[in-house]
Design a protein around this motif. Structure first.
Motif, short mmCIF file in Angstrom:
data_model
loop_
_atom_site.label_atom_id
_atom_site.label_comp_id
_atom_site.label_asym_id
_atom_site.label_seq_id
_atom_site.Cartn_x
_atom_site.Cartn_y
_atom_site.Cartn_z
N LEU A 108 25.16 43.48 45.06
CA LEU A 108 24.63 42.41 45.91
C LEU A 108 24.57 41.09 45.15
O LEU A 108 25.02 40.04 45.63
N GLY A 109 24.00 41.13 43.94
CA GLY A 109 23.88 39.91 43.15
C GLY A 109 25.23 39.34 42.76
O GLY A 109 25.45 38.12 42.83
N GLY A 116 16.88 34.88 51.06
CA GLY A 116 17.10 35.74 52.22
C GLY A 116 18.01 36.91 51.90
O GLY A 116 17.77 38.04 52.34
N GLY A 117 19.08 36.67 51.14
CA GLY A 117 19.98 37.76 50.76
C GLY A 117 19.30 38.78 49.88
O GLY A 117 19.46 40.00 50.08
N PHE A 140 35.54 38.23 42.04
CA PHE A 140 34.47 39.11 42.50
C PHE A 140 34.14 40.17 41.46
O PHE A 140 32.97 40.45 41.18
N LEU A 141 35.17 40.79 40.87
CA LEU A 141 34.95 41.83 39.86
C LEU A 141 34.26 41.26 38.64
O LEU A 141 33.35 41.90 38.09
N ARG A 142 34.67 40.08 38.19
CA ARG A 142 34.02 39.47 37.03
C ARG A 142 32.54 39.19 37.30
O ARG A 142 31.69 39.37 36.42
N ALA A 143 32.24 38.76 38.52
CA ALA A 143 30.84 38.46 38.85
C ALA A 143 29.99 39.73 38.82
O ALA A 143 28.88 39.73 38.27
#
Length: 361
Positions: free
Chosen positions: A73-74, A310-311, A14-17
Motif C-alpha cells: 500500500l505504501g 485517507g489511503g 512501482f517495484l522500486r517503490a
C-alpha cells in the motif's frame, strides 16, 4: 493496451517503490526487535550481541510477511503520487491511456510479488522462524512469557475410540509428559476409564504410562506398572503442537492439516493459514486498488496530506477487518475459505467501484 516501454517503466517505478518501503521497514523492525532481545537477555550470561543479532535476523522475515500488504500500500501510494506530481500520469492520460491500462503493470508486479512471497519467501521465512524459536527457547527457556494454566492438553483418536490427555509438564517437544491424566472413551464416545500416571512417553502407536492408576466407574482403582494407550499420533505431529502455523512452510500446510485432523486434533489454524497465503496475491491487488483511489488525483491545489491519510486509513481498516475475520475463522464461527478470501475480495471490489466512479463517472 499500453506500449511495452511505458509498461516496463511503470512496473520498474512501482517495484522500486515497494522494495524501498520494504527495506526501510525491515531496518526499523530489525532495530526494534534487536533492542528488545538485548533487554530480555540483560541478565543472561554467555549471550553475545552477535548471537542476538543473528536471532533477530531469523525472526524478522516472518514479521515482514505480515507487513507486506502495508508495504505494498505504501509503495503504491508513493509511486502513484510521485508519477502524478511529476505530471507523468497527466501526460499518459492525455495520450488516451485509461486508468485501467496503466494499472496493469503495477497489478502484474504485485501478483508476481504475491506468488513469490507465498511459493518461495514463505517456506524460507517459516524455516528461519522455526530455527529462531528453537534458539529462543534454548536462551530464554520459552519463546514468550506465559500466564495462567500452562498444562498440555491433547485430544487423540485410536482404533478403540478417543481419549483426552492432560500433562502438567512436557519435554522433547511433547514426546515425554509428567503428571499425566488420561480420559478414555469408546467408539460411541462413552466414558470408559481414567488413568493417572507420574510419567508417560510416546512410542510408535501408543502412549506408555508408567506406574499408572486405572480408575473405572463402579470399580476399585487399580495400579499397574505400565499402561499402553493406543494412539494415531506420531512424534512429528506431537512436535507440531508446539509449532505455530507461521513456522510451517506453505507447501507442508495441507499435509500437516490432514494428518492433524486424522489424529483427532484441531487443524483449523493450519487450514486458515494455508487459505490466507493463497489469498495473499489478491489482497495485494486490493491494496494497489485502494492506493490508486487515493493517489491519482492531480495535486496542483494541495490536499496531498488528506489523500494520503485517507489511503492509510482505508488500508488500516482493511487490515483490521482481515484480522477480525481471520480470528472468527480460527474460532470456527465462519468457514475457513470465507475468513481467508472475503477481505481481499471485498477490498478489491470496493477499490474497483471507487475507481469506476472517479474515472468513468
Amino acid at each position: 493496451m499500453i506500449g511495452r516501454t511505458l509498461g516496463l517503466y511503470l512496473a520498474a517505478r512501482f517495484l522500486r517503490a515497494i522494495l524501498a518501503v520494504l527495506g526501510t521497514i525491515f531496518v526499523l523492525v530489525f532495530l526494534i526487535d534487536f533492542v528488545e532481545l538485548l533487554r530480555r537477555a540483560g541478565d543472561i550470561s554467555n549471550v553475545t550481541s552477535l548471537g542476538l543479532a543473528f536471532l533477530t535476523l531469523l525472526r524478522v522475515p516472518a514479521i515482514m510477511e505480515q507487513i507486506l500488504p502495508f508495504a505494498t500500500l505504501g509503495g503504491a501510494m508513493f509511486a502513484f503520487i510521485s508519477l502524478t506530481r511529476r505530471l507523468e500520469l497527466v501526460v499518459v492520460r492525455a495520450a488516451g491511456v485509461s486508468v485501467w491500462q496503466f494499472l496493469m503493470p503495477p497489478l502484474t508486479i504485485v501478483i508476481a510479488l504475491g506468488v513469490f512471497s507465498v511459493a518461495v519467501y514463505n517456506p524460507l521465512s517459516a524455516i528461519m522462524k522455526q530455527k529462531a524459536d528453537d534458539i529462543e527457547i534454548s536462551i530464554f527457556g520459552r519463546t514468550a512469557p506465559t500466564q495462567g494454566d500452562t498444562s498440555l492438553w491433547l485430544r487423540q483418536r485410536s482404533q478403540n475410540g478417543q481419549s483426552v490427555l492432560r500433562a502438567e509438564q512436557s519435554t522433547e517437544r511433547g514426546s515425554r509428559l509428567s503428571n499425566v491424566s488420561a480420559f478414555v472413551f469408546d467408539l460411541d464416545n462413552r466414558f470408559q476409564e481414567r488413568i493417572e500416571a507420574p510419567r508417560a512417553h510416546l512410542e510408535p502407536g501408543a502412549w506408555i504410562l508408567e506406574q499408572a492408576r486405572v480408575i473405572r466407574p463402579g470399580e476399585e482403582p487399580k495400579d499397574v506398572e505400565t499402561y499402553r494407550l493406543p494412539t494415531f499420533l506420531s512424534a512429528d505431529q506431537i512436535g507440531q503442537r508446539f509449532v505455530t502455523p507461521e513456522a510451517v512452510p506453505f507447501w507442508n500446510l495441507p499435509e500437516l492439516a490432514s494428518r492433524t485432523a486424522a489424529a483427532g486434533l484441531d487443524a483449523t489454524a493450519y487450514r486458515l493459514k494455508y487459505q490466507l497465503l493463497l489469498a495473499r496475491p489478491l489482497l495485494l491487488v486490493a491494496m494497489v486498488l485502494i492506493a490508486a483511489c487515493f493517489s491519482l488525483r492531480f495535486f496542483r491545489f494541495g490536499g496531498v496530506a488528506q489523500m494520503v491519510s485517507g489511503g492509510v486509513g482505508a488500508g488500516f481498516v482493511l487490515y483490521v477487518v482481515t484480522k477480525l475475520v481471520s480470528d472468527l475463522g480460527g474460532a470456527g464461527l465462519i468457514s475457513v475459505p470465507v475468513a481467508a478470501w472475503a477481505p481481499a475480495v471485498i477490498g478489491g471490489m470496493l477499490g474497483c467501484l471507487v475507481l469506476l466512479y472517479q474515472e468513468d463517472g
